[in-house]
Design a protein around this motif. Structure first.
Motif, PDB file in Angstrom:
ATOM      1  N   ASP A 102      77.508  65.275 113.513  1.00 15.44           N
ATOM      2  CA  ASP A 102      76.924  64.761 114.775  1.00 15.44           C
ATOM      3  C   ASP A 102      77.349  65.628 115.944  1.00 15.44           C
ATOM      4  O   ASP A 102      76.539  66.025 116.776  1.00 15.44           O
ATOM      5  N   ILE A 103      78.653  65.847 116.020  1.00 13.82           N
ATOM      6  CA  ILE A 103      79.221  66.540 117.181  1.00 13.82           C
ATOM      7  C   ILE A 103      78.720  67.981 117.234  1.00 13.82           C
ATOM      8  O   ILE A 103      78.331  68.471 118.293  1.00 13.82           O
ATOM      9  N   TYR A 142      91.079  57.110 105.700  1.00 10.91           N
ATOM     10  CA  TYR A 142      90.672  58.514 105.822  1.00 10.91           C
ATOM     11  C   TYR A 142      91.316  59.411 104.755  1.00 10.91           C
ATOM     12  O   TYR A 142      91.343  60.626 104.916  1.00 10.91           O
ATOM     13  N   LYS A 164      89.101  61.832 115.552  1.00 12.41           N
ATOM     14  CA  LYS A 164      89.356  61.491 116.952  1.00 12.41           C
ATOM     15  C   LYS A 164      88.242  60.578 117.478  1.00 12.41           C
ATOM     16  O   LYS A 164      88.489  59.545 118.068  1.00 12.41           O
ATOM     17  N   TYR A 165      86.991  61.009 117.252  1.00 14.65           N
ATOM     18  CA  TYR A 165      85.833  60.236 117.716  1.00 14.65           C
ATOM     19  C   TYR A 165      85.282  59.490 116.520  1.00 14.65           C
ATOM     20  O   TYR A 165      84.397  59.984 115.823  1.00 14.65           O
ATOM     21  N   ARG A 166      85.826  58.323 116.260  1.00 14.54           N
ATOM     22  CA  ARG A 166      85.654  57.682 114.968  1.00 14.54           C
ATOM     23  C   ARG A 166      84.251  57.154 114.686  1.00 14.54           C
ATOM     24  O   ARG A 166      83.942  56.819 113.543  1.00 14.54           O
ATOM     25  N   ASN A 167      83.404  57.060 115.718  1.00 11.76           N
ATOM     26  CA  ASN A 167      82.021  56.652 115.442  1.00 11.76           C
ATOM     27  C   ASN A 167      81.134  57.848 115.132  1.00 11.76           C
ATOM     28  O   ASN A 167      79.983  57.698 114.759  1.00 11.76           O
ATOM     29  N   HIS A 168      81.651  59.042 115.342  1.00  9.28           N
ATOM     30  CA  HIS A 168      80.855  60.256 115.146  1.00  9.28           C
ATOM     31  C   HIS A 168      81.302  60.978 113.891  1.00  9.28           C
ATOM     32  O   HIS A 168      82.481  60.973 113.552  1.00  9.28           O
ATOM     33  N   SER A 169      80.335  61.643 113.257  1.00 14.57           N
ATOM     34  CA  SER A 169      80.726  62.558 112.187  1.00 14.57           C
ATOM     35  C   SER A 169      80.853  63.945 112.820  1.00 14.57           C
ATOM     36  O   SER A 169      80.335  64.186 113.915  1.00 14.57           O
TER      37      SER A 169
END
Lengths: 560, 304
Positions: free
Chosen positions: B87-88, B52, B79-84
Motif C-alpha cells: 500500500d505504502i 507478526y 509501524k502503520y498497522r492498517n497498511h501493507s
C-alpha cells in the motif's frame, strides 16, 4: 544522401523518445498529484502520521484525534473541559458498590452505513480490544472490567481449570440497547475511560470480513460524527460529516482535512500562507520560535496533563541512596530551564501530577535548597562531590532535550561538584535502554490519559511496566490500591496525596522538572470550536470556519 | 547473451540483499513495538510479537516473509498497522518517481549544457562563472536550498506553494531543491569529460578533415565526453527515484523518501526490507540500462 536519411531517422527517433518521455511524465504527474476536487472547510496540521485509525490499536494523540472523529464510545469528551458526557449511551446507572454500570444506548444511534448500533456491537468492540489476537497496546485500559486482564493475558480460571475466554469478560448485552458492565472494583474514572479510544465502538462485520485491512475498504462504517473519505499516507486524511450520526445537527463542518507533518517549520509555513487553518500538535510548534510567536493573537497556550521529569535508576549505586537522589533534585533551577529553553510558558514542577484535577491538590515536592543538597550528599559519603562516580544521563535525540541535559550537567557540576556525561541516542535505543534499566539517570515525560491523578501515580507501582526506575515501595503500592477501591472522593484524594508525597518528597525515584503547556495556533476570527483543555483533546464536531471569515487559502496576514 | 546472464544473476543477488536487510535491521537495539508507554502486561507484548511472527527464529521468519514475497506481498507495515508495505509503496512511489524524473531531467538539462559550455570556453568568464555556479550547487545541501527557496519564492514573492503535492506548481520548488545538487555534479563530470576528449587524437583528426567546430564538438567530442555522465546517471536516477528524505520532509511531499529513513528509525522491519529491495531492483536494472546505453554510444565498448 545516406547520411542525411540516417540523421533524419535518428532525429525522428529522438523526437519520438522525447514525446514518450513527456507523456510518461505527464501521466505520472497526473497520477501522483492529488486532484482534490473540493477544498476542505478546514485544514488542520494534526501532528505525526497516524500509525493506525483502529481505536483498539491507536496509542498516539494524532492517531486518537482522527479515530475519535470516526468512532465513538459510550461516552465522549466534552470539547471544552475533556470531561465525559453522553456519547452512544444516552444515560447510565451506577450500582451502589460502584462496580456495576448499566448503559442505555440511544435508539437513534446508527452506523454511517445505516444499520443500528446495538449493545452487541459494544460487547464485541470491548472484547475485541482485549482479545490477544488483536494485539492492542492499550488493552490495559479495559483491565478495570471484570476478567479483562485474565482474558487478555491468557490466564487460567482456577475454578474451572480452563483459560479465560471473551465470554468471561464482564461486559454483556442485556437487550438490544442495554449494556451491563461489571468491574473488578470501583473505578472512579470509568466514565472517562468509556470516552477513551480503546473503548470506542467499531464495526464487527467490516472487521470480520476484511481483518487488519478493514480501514482500507470503502465505505468504512463509522459510529462517530465523521466518515473516512480517504487516507493517503503522509499526505492527508479527509473526513466527511456523517449525516446518520445521532447528533448530526451539531456537526459544524462538512469536510475536514487532517495533515500529517514531520517538520514544524513546514507546518508553520503552511499556516502562514493560508494553506492550513489550525496547528494543534505541540510537536509542530518550533520552540525556538516561541519568543517570536508568544503574544500573537493566533497563538493559544494552556495547561495540560503532561510532566517532564528525570528518572533515577535506583537499582545502582549511588542512586540507590535516597539522599543522593534528593541532593540532585534540590539543586535544580527549574525556573531557568522553562525561561531559557522551553519558553512556551511551562511551569516548574516539584510534583508529578499536574495541577487542574478537580478535587485533588498535588503535594509540594522538594524545593530548591543547595545547602541542604550539599549536606545530604556529604552524609551519603560524597562531601563536595568527592568520590562521586561519573554517571550518564540518557535522552533521545532532540534539540530541546539536549539543551536541558547540558543545563542539568552544569547545575550538578556547579552546585555539587559531580560529573555527568550526556548520552544522546535515537528514539528506539532510548526506549530499549530505559525499559531494560541500562541508564543512570534519564529524561522522561508522561502525558495523562484521563483527568485523574491515577493516570500518573499508578505508573510507579512496583509491578507497573512504566515504572522503569527499579523503585519498589509496598507502602506506595498499598496506598494506590486502597485509593482505587475507595468510593469516597475526599478519602481517595487523601490516599493519592499521601502516595505522591512518598513519590516526590520522602523517597523520590524521580525529579520533576516542569509541567507541559499545550500550544494551538489558529485565528479565532476564522476558526471556532477549538477549545483548550487538560487532555489536549480536540473533537472535530464543534469545529467550523466562521461565517464571514476569509475564504480558505487566504493568508492570515492578508485577512488581518 | 551477456544481458541474459546479468538478468539471471539478479535473482540470487536480490535474495542475498533481502536476507541481509532482513537480518541486519533486527540487530539494531529496540524493536518495532517499543513505545514510551509499556503495555499493561508483558503478555500484550507477547501477543503482538506472535501476531507478526517476531517470536519465531530468524530463519523461520525469513521463510514466512519469502513465501509472501513470492506472491508479491511485502507484508504488513509494523509501524502503520492498517497498511501493507505494498500500500505504502503504491501510494508513495508514483510521487517519488515523478519528483525523481523531474529532478533528473533538471540535473541533466542544467548540468550537461553548463559542463559543455565551461569546457568549450575554458579559461574565460563563462568557464569561471559556470564552474562557480556548479560548485555552489554542489556545496549547498538540500536542507539549506529547500528552506531558502521557500523563503524567497513562497513566503516573499508568493509564486509557489510552500509545500504539499497537489498541482504541477507544487512540484517546482522540490524539483529544484532535489535536482540542483546533482546538476552541479553532472556539470563537473561533463566539463572533465569534454576537456579530456578535446585533447584526443580523433578530435585533431576531425579538425584536420576540415569539419566545422560545431560538428567536431557536437558530433564527435560530445558523444564520448558524455560517457561519464551516462555512467553516473544509473545510480543517480536510482537515488532520485526512491525520493529524498530531506526534500520530501521540507515540502511535505508524500513520497517514499521519508520512509527510507523513518522505517529504520521505527524498526519497521518489513518496510525496511521492502524499500531496500525496491532500491536494489532500481539500481541493478538502471545499471543494466546504463551498460546498454554505453554500448550504443561508444562502439569500442563490447559487453562480454
Amino acid at each position: 544522401m545516406v547520411s542525411v536519411t540516417a540523421n533524419r531517422k535518428q532525429a525522428n527517433g529522438i523526437r519520438q523518445w522525447a514525446v514518450l518521455a513527456c507523456v510518461t511524465l505527464a501521466a505520472l504527474m497526473m497520477a501522483s498529484c492529488s486532484q482534490h476536487k473540493e477544498r476542505a472547510d478546514l485544514i488542520i496540521m494534526n501532528g505525526a502520521e497516524p500509525e493506525s485509525l483502529d481505536p483498539a490499536i491507536v496509542t498516539g494523540q494524532p492517531d486518537g484525534r482522527v479515530a475519535g472523529a470516526l468512532f465513538e464510545g459510550l461516552t465522549r469528551f466534552n470539547p471544552k473541559n475533556a470531561k465525559p458526557i453522553p456519547g452512544l449511551a444516552e444515560r447510565w446507572d451506577i450500582a451502589e458498590d460502584g462496580q456495576t454500570y448499566t448503559f442505555y444506548l440511544r435508539t437513534n444511534a446508527v452506523w454511517s452505513t445505516g444499520e443500528p448500533i446495538t449493545a452487541e456491537d459494544v460487547v464485541y468492540s470491548w472484547r475485541r480490544a482485549l482479545d490477544p489476537l488483536t494485539a492492542s497496546d492499550y488493552a490495559g485500559q479495559l483491565y478495570y472490567v471484570k476478567n479483562g486482564e485474565n482474558f487478555n493475558t491468557g490466564k487460567t480460571n482456577a475454578a474451572t481449570g480452563k483459560r479465560y475466554t471473551k465470554e468471561d469478560v464482564g461486559v454483556n448485552a442485556v437487550d438490544t440497547h442495554t449494556v451491563k458492565v461489571d468491574l473488578e472494583g470501583p473505578t472512579p474514572f470509568f466514565l472517562d475511560l468509556c470516552a477513551f479510544r480503546t473503548l470506542a465502538v467499531v464495526p464487527r462485520q467490516a472487521i470480520e470480513k476484511h481483518k487488519d485491512r478493514w480501514l482500507m475498504v470503502h465505505p468504512v462504517p463509522t459510529s462517530g460524527p465523521f466518515t473516512l473519505e480517504f487516507w493517503r499516507i503522509h499526505d492527508r486524511i479527509r473526513v466527511r460529516k456523517n449525516p446518520r450520526y445521532w447528533d448530526a445537527q451539531n456537526i459544524q463542518s462538512e469536510l475536514i482535512d487532517l495533515l500529517p507533518a514531520e517538520s514544524s517549520t513546514t507546518a508553520l509555513n503552511l499556516y502562514e500562507t493560508g494553506e492550513a487553518d489550525v496547528i494543534w500538535d505541540k510537536n509542530l510548534i518550533p520552540s525556538e520560535l516561541m519568543d517570536v510567536l508568544k503574544g500573537r493573537e493566533y497563538v493559544h497556550t494552556y495547561d495540560y496533563l503532561g510532566t517532564y521529569f528525570i528518572r533515577f535508576n535506583v537499582t545502582k549505586p549511588p542512586f540507590n541512596d535516597v539522599r543522593v537522589r534528593k541532593a540532585l533534585t534540590l539543586v535544580l533551577d527549574k525556573e531557568r530551564i522553562v525561561k531559557n529553553i522551553t519558553k512556551s510558558g511551562e511551569k516548574p514542577a516539584s510534583c508529578l501530577t499536574p495541577p487542574g484535577m478537580e478535587g485533588y491538590t498535588s503535594p509540594e515536592g522538594l524545593g530548591r535548597d543547595q545547602e541542604l543538597a550539599r549536606k545530604l550528599l556529604a552524609e551519603a559519603g560524597y562531601p563536595g562531590g568527592k568520590g562521586f562516580p561519573t554517571f550518564n544521563y540518557l535522552f533521545n535525540t532532540s534539540e530541546m532535550h539536549k539543551q536541558i541535559a547540558v543545563e542539568l550537567q552544569a547545575m550538578w557540576k556547579k552546585e555539587l561538584g559531580i560529573n555527568m556525561e550526556l548520552r544522546q541516542v535515537e528514539w528506539k535505543v532510548y526506549l530499549s535502554d530505559q525499559s531494560k534499566m541500562q541508564y543512570d539517570t534519564s529524561r522522561s515525560s508522561w502525558i495523562g490519559d484521563y483527568v485523574d491523578p491515577n493516570t500518573f501515580l499508578d505508573m510507579f507501582m512496583s509491578n507497573n511496566g512504566n515504572n522503569r526506575t527499579g523503585w519498589k515501595s509496598p507502602k506506595y503500592d498499598d496506598l494506590i490500591r486502597q485509593a482505587n477501591q475507595e468510593r469516597d472522593a475526599t478519602k481517595r484524594a487523601k490516599l493519592l496525596h499521601d502516595a505522591e508525597v512518598l513519590l516526590v518528597r520522602e523517597d523520590p525515584p524521580i525529579a520533576p522538572l516542569f509541567f507541559y503547556v499545550g500550544v494551538n495556533i489558529f485565528d479565532p476570527a476564522v476558526v471556532e470550536g477549538v477549545h483548550q483543555n487538560l487532555l489536549d483533546e480536540h473533537p472535530l464536531w464543534p469545529l467550523r470556519r466562521k461565517a464571514g471569515a476569509p475564504k480558505p487559502g487566504t493568508k492570515p496576514t492578508e485577512a488581518r | 547473451m551477456y544481458y541474459l546472464k546479468r538478468i539471471a544473476f539478479l535473482v540470487p543477488l536480490l535474495l542475498i540483499i533481502s536476507f541481509l536487510a532482513f537480518a541486519l535491521v533486527r540487530v539494531a537495539p529496540g524493536g518495532p513495538f517499543d513505545k514510551e508507554r509499556a503495555p499493561a502486561s508483558p503478555e500484550i507484548e507477547k501477543n503482538i510479537k506472535e501476531k507478526y511472527h517476531l517470536d519465531k527464529p530468524l530463519l523461520q521468519q525469513y521463510w514466512i516473509y519469502l513465501k509472501g514475497l513470492m506472491k508479491g506481498d511485502f507484508g504488513p507495515s509494523l509501524k502503520y498497522r492498517n497498511h501493507s508495505v505494498n500500500d505504502i509503496i503504491a501510494q508513495g512511489l508514483p510521487v517519488s518517481l515523478t519528483l525523481g524524473i523531474m529532478a533528473f531531467l533538471l540535473a541533466q538539462g542544467f548540468g550537461i549544457p553548463l559542463g559543455f559550455l565551461t569546457a568549450v570556453k575554458k579559461g574565460g568568464i563563462i568557464d569561471y562563472g559556470g564552474s562557480f555556479i556548479a560548485l555552489l550547487a554542489i556545496c549547498i545541501p538540500g536542507f539549506v536550498v529547500g528552506p531558502l527557496l521557500v523563503l524567497i519564492f513562497s513566503i516573499h514573492f508568493g509564486w509557489f506553494p510552500v509545500g504539499m503535492w497537489e498541482t504541477p506548481m507544487h512540484a517546482v520548488l522540490p524539483t529544484i531543491a532535489l535536482g540542483l545538487y546533482f546538476g552541479g555534479k553532472v556539470a563537473r563530470l561533463m566539463r572533465e569529460g569534454m576537456l579530456n576528449t578535446l585533447t584526443s587524437e580523433f578530435i585533431t583528426t576531425a579538425r584536420a578533415k576540415g569539419l566545422s567546430e560545431t560538428q567536431v564538438l557536437v558530433k564527435h567530442a560530445f558523444r564520448i565526453a558524455v560517457l561519464p555522465v551516462v555512467s553516473y546517471s544509473g545510480p543517480l536516477l536510482a537515488d532520485l527515484l526512491v525520493g529524498s528524505f530531506v526534500v520530501e520532509n521540507i515540502f511535505r511531499v508524500p513520497g517514499i523518501g521519508v520512509f527510507l529513513v523513518n522505517s529504520s528509525l521505527n524498526r519497521d522491519y518489513t518496510m525496511v526490507v521492502g524499500l531496500v529491495l525496491l532500491y536494489a531492483v532500481l539500481l541493478l536494472v538502471l545499471n543494466l540500462v546504463v551498460d546498454f546505453a554505453y554500448g550504443l554510444l561508444d562502439r569500442r565498448v563490447k559487453m562480454e
